[in-house]
Scaffold this motif. Structure first.
Motif, PDB file in Angstrom:
ATOM      1  N   UNK A  52       0.829  -1.213   0.000  1.00 25.94           N
ATOM      2  CA  UNK A  52       0.000   0.000   0.000  1.00 25.94           C
ATOM      3  C   UNK A  52       0.861   1.259   0.000  1.00 25.94           C
ATOM      4  N   UNK A  53       1.972   1.222   0.722  1.00 32.02           N
ATOM      5  CA  UNK A  53       2.878   2.374   0.751  1.00 32.02           C
ATOM      6  C   UNK A  53       3.437   2.650  -0.638  1.00 32.02           C
ATOM      7  N   UNK A  55       2.056   1.779  -3.441  1.00 30.48           N
ATOM      8  CA  UNK A  55       0.923   2.231  -4.260  1.00 30.48           C
ATOM      9  C   UNK A  55       0.610   3.699  -4.016  1.00 30.48           C
ATOM     10  N   UNK A  56       0.563   4.100  -2.758  1.00 33.26           N
ATOM     11  CA  UNK A  56       0.213   5.481  -2.422  1.00 33.26           C
ATOM     12  C   UNK A  56       1.260   6.474  -2.911  1.00 33.26           C
ATOM     13  N   UNK A  57       2.487   5.995  -3.106  1.00 37.17           N
ATOM     14  CA  UNK A  57       3.559   6.839  -3.636  1.00 37.17           C
ATOM     15  C   UNK A  57       3.741   6.665  -5.141  1.00 37.17           C
ATOM     16  N   UNK A  58       2.772   5.935  -5.760  1.00 36.75           N
ATOM     17  CA  UNK A  58       2.780   5.706  -7.208  1.00 36.75           C
ATOM     18  C   UNK A  58       4.073   5.036  -7.685  1.00 36.75           C
ATOM     19  N   UNK A  78      -4.387  -8.415  -3.086  1.00 33.97           N
ATOM     20  CA  UNK A  78      -3.081  -8.332  -3.726  1.00 33.97           C
ATOM     21  C   UNK A  78      -2.692  -9.671  -4.334  1.00 33.97           C
ATOM     22  N   UNK A  79      -2.294  -9.654  -5.610  1.00 27.15           N
ATOM     23  CA  UNK A  79      -1.872 -10.858  -6.311  1.00 27.15           C
ATOM     24  C   UNK A  79      -0.591 -10.575  -7.100  1.00 27.15           C
ATOM     25  N   UNK A 134      -3.076   7.617  -7.370  1.00 22.13           N
ATOM     26  CA  UNK A 134      -3.620   8.460  -6.311  1.00 22.13           C
ATOM     27  C   UNK A 134      -2.964   9.835  -6.320  1.00 22.13           C
ATOM     28  N   UNK A 135      -3.808  10.858  -6.214  1.00 29.06           N
ATOM     29  CA  UNK A 135      -3.339  12.238  -6.109  1.00 29.06           C
ATOM     30  C   UNK A 135      -3.534  12.695  -4.664  1.00 29.06           C
TER      31      UNK A 135
END
Length: 242
Positions: A52-53, A55-58, A78-79, A134-135
């Motif tokens: 998730x970290x 992902x949140x930081x793209x 998650x896969x 995510x923005x």
């Protein structure tokens, strides 16, 4: 471990898992952790938190190319995909046979249709979208950054795929209450409107492609017709086609 070291461990674990499990094409995060990563992450929850970290930081897809998140109404499953299938939603001959994958038919089909459409967009625009981008300026009622289906930085463009829940009442999804005290259906409409308003305020164009633009079955799932579907997507993206 540093973020880079953790990323290396995960990528090595994915390679190791599929080398030992030749007949499998997809593995869940919890199964990968149990099989390969117990010495590197204290729990599957810790592993998911790290994903998730990223992902949140793209940085997710760049750091872990095999990752294949499936976005649900509230959570993310998650896969990891075997390398020949990276870029597709689910391997055609392996996915439905795997016991460890336990997603509802609605979620599986939603992911499949969304990725099918975004893959067409990638091909037509000759660019790779940042999936579930995510923005920091686009947030939900609880303060969490809201994802968009695909972001093309090159064109300052967001593409959203709307399945049936965005245009029809679906009691299974809509009746459940959210932390905001409203139903999922009300929250979804609110968030759809918020994306439109906030993205426009930041000069980011939003293109919405709906399941109803395509041929679809009784469950409102796309019936693929590559040539016809490319023409449909091209109409939506006309001004951006290089």
């Amino acid at each position: 471990m540093t973020q880079k070291e953790k990323t290396i461990c995960i990528n090595q674990a994915v390679d190791s898992y599929f080398k030992r499990n030749h007949n499998e094409s997809i593995v869940s995060a919890i199964t990968l952790w149990e099989s390969e990563l117990t010495n590197h992450f204290s729990s599957a929850k810790t592993l998911r938190g790290f994903l998730r970290t990223l992902r949140d930081n793209n940085k997710l897809k760049e750091a872990i190319p095999s990752i294949d998140p499936c976005i649900k109404e509230k959570n993310t499953s998650w896969f990891f995909l075997k390398s020949p299938f990276i870029g597709n939603c689910f391997p055609p001959n392996g996915y439905t046979k795997m016991k460890q994958v336990n997603l509802s038919k609605n979620i599986k089909a939603k992911c499949k249709d969304e990725k099918y459409v975004l893959d067409l967009c990638d091909e037509i625009l000759d660019a790779i979208s940042s999936r579930q981008h995510r923005f920091d300026f686009l947030r939900g009622d609880a303060g969490t950054m809201l994802p968009v289906d695909g972001f093309y930085e090159k064109y300052n463009l967001v593409v959203e795929y709307f399945e049936r829940q965005h245009s029809e009442s679906v009691p299974f999804f809509d009746k459940r209450e959210t932390v905001s005290g409203v139903s999922r259906g009300e929250q979804r409409k609110s968030y759809d409107d918020r994306r439109k308003t906030v993205l426009k305020a930041h000069n980011i164009e939003l293109v919405i492609i709906s399941f109803s633009d395509f041929y679809f079955d009784s469950q409102r799932r796309i019936i693929p017709n590559i040539n016809n579907d490319k023409m449909i997507v091209k109409k939506h993206l006309q001004k951006h086609i290089p």
